[in-house]
Design an enzyme around this catalytic site. Sequence first.
Site, PDB file in Angstrom:
ATOM      1  N   ARG A   1     -32.241  33.707  48.411  1.00 48.56           N
ATOM      2  CA  ARG A   1     -32.237  34.818  49.372  1.00 48.56           C
ATOM      3  C   ARG A   1     -33.412  35.730  49.083  1.00 48.56           C
ATOM      4  NH1 ARG A   1     -27.317  35.908  51.649  1.00 48.56           N
ATOM      5  NH2 ARG A   1     -28.554  37.105  53.149  1.00 48.56           N
TER       6      ARG A   1
ATOM      7  N   PRO B   1     -22.824  38.425  57.287  1.00 53.22           N
ATOM      8  CA  PRO B   1     -22.075  39.677  57.297  1.00 53.22           C
ATOM      9  C   PRO B   1     -21.681  40.102  55.891  1.00 53.22           C
ATOM     10  CG  PRO B   1     -21.313  38.235  59.032  1.00 53.22           C
ATOM     11  CD  PRO B   1     -22.268  37.433  58.208  1.00 53.22           C
ATOM     12  N   GLU B   2     -21.895  41.377  55.597  1.00 50.89           N
ATOM     13  CA  GLU B   2     -21.523  41.905  54.288  1.00 50.89           C
ATOM     14  C   GLU B   2     -20.135  42.532  54.370  1.00 50.89           C
ATOM     15  OE1 GLU B   2     -24.633  43.566  51.947  1.00 50.89           O
ATOM     16  OE2 GLU B   2     -26.205  42.658  53.161  1.00 50.89           O
TER      17      GLU B   2
ATOM     18  N   LYS C   1     -16.185  39.172  51.653  1.00 53.55           N
ATOM     19  CA  LYS C   1     -16.719  38.582  52.879  1.00 53.55           C
ATOM     20  C   LYS C   1     -15.731  37.652  53.568  1.00 53.55           C
ATOM     21  CE  LYS C   1     -21.461  38.736  51.102  1.00 53.55           C
ATOM     22  NZ  LYS C   1     -22.688  37.958  50.801  1.00 53.55           N
TER      23      LYS C   1
END
Length: 333
Positions: free
Chosen positions: A323, A2-3, A52
Amino acid sequence: MPEGHSVHRIARQFAKNFVGHRVTASSPQGRFAAGAALLDGHTMVEAKAVGKQMFLRFDDDRWLRVHLGMYGAWDFAGDISTDATIRSASGRMGQTNQRGTDPTDDEGTDLDDVAGEDSVSSIGAPRRSRFRMAESESAGAEYETWPPEPVGQVRVRLLTDTAVADLRGPTACEVLDPPQVEAVLAKLGPDPLVDDLDEGERRFVETASRKPTPIGLLLMDQSVVSGIGNVYRAELLFRARLDPHTPGRAVPADVLRELWRDWVHLLDIGVRTGQMLTIDDLTGEALAQAMANRADRHWVYKREGLPCRICGTNIVLEEMGARKLYWCPTDQV
């Protein structure tokens, strides 16, 4: 993962439905039993997000800190009313409205987000149903008994007379005292929804401009700027036409300032609409498609091998900081 916009939306959900209420805390899974016992029976008095991470304060000045990480999610159920600052239409939280060209207009029609991104497909307000908030918001089944039985491995359950929140799979879930909270916050970079915008811009530019680290890594470093994840990183860099491999100290100060201001802009859209909409100036059918499907919402994210929307060069996928990074090797040089 989740950002920042997702975590702010979750914090607002707690502020709307849990703050001011006495909470029964438990750990159905058992892994957070000691922490839950410290919170049990106390009233929640504050809910806030920074980047976050989310912080829930109780009347004894204990805080619950939660970082959802890659797999965490909150499931809500009960007589849930959505935060008025999160747009709602036709009984859906985060519903982005399509009658005009502005995705935050007050009137609109229903759309479904088939990609499942932090989305328009969520809850009515109020109604008795389960729904999930993490990187995506999704509706669940109706239930008949109160409180509903926990589903799956619930690390912590927070229960009031009318609402319940179940947390699964977080990276961090701990009870902290005020000095410990301050120590966590001191390590975080500026968040546009928490910090003064001018001061946040100054801190970001000052920090990034000293680093030899590639800007594509700096944007994901939560000590440099809070809340940016993989989607926003790729999109911010493309919107700035910036090579992800450029060292921070080689990025002109005016470009860093524009990155910060663009993050302010995109985060605001994300929190208000529930969508990581990163293509500006869409209208009519194009806007409707973008709000319904992530494939039409972004410039480069998850578009590897497809032609750049600007120059036609195929979008590249590589790994940066463990990532996936998406970028255009023609426009971002």
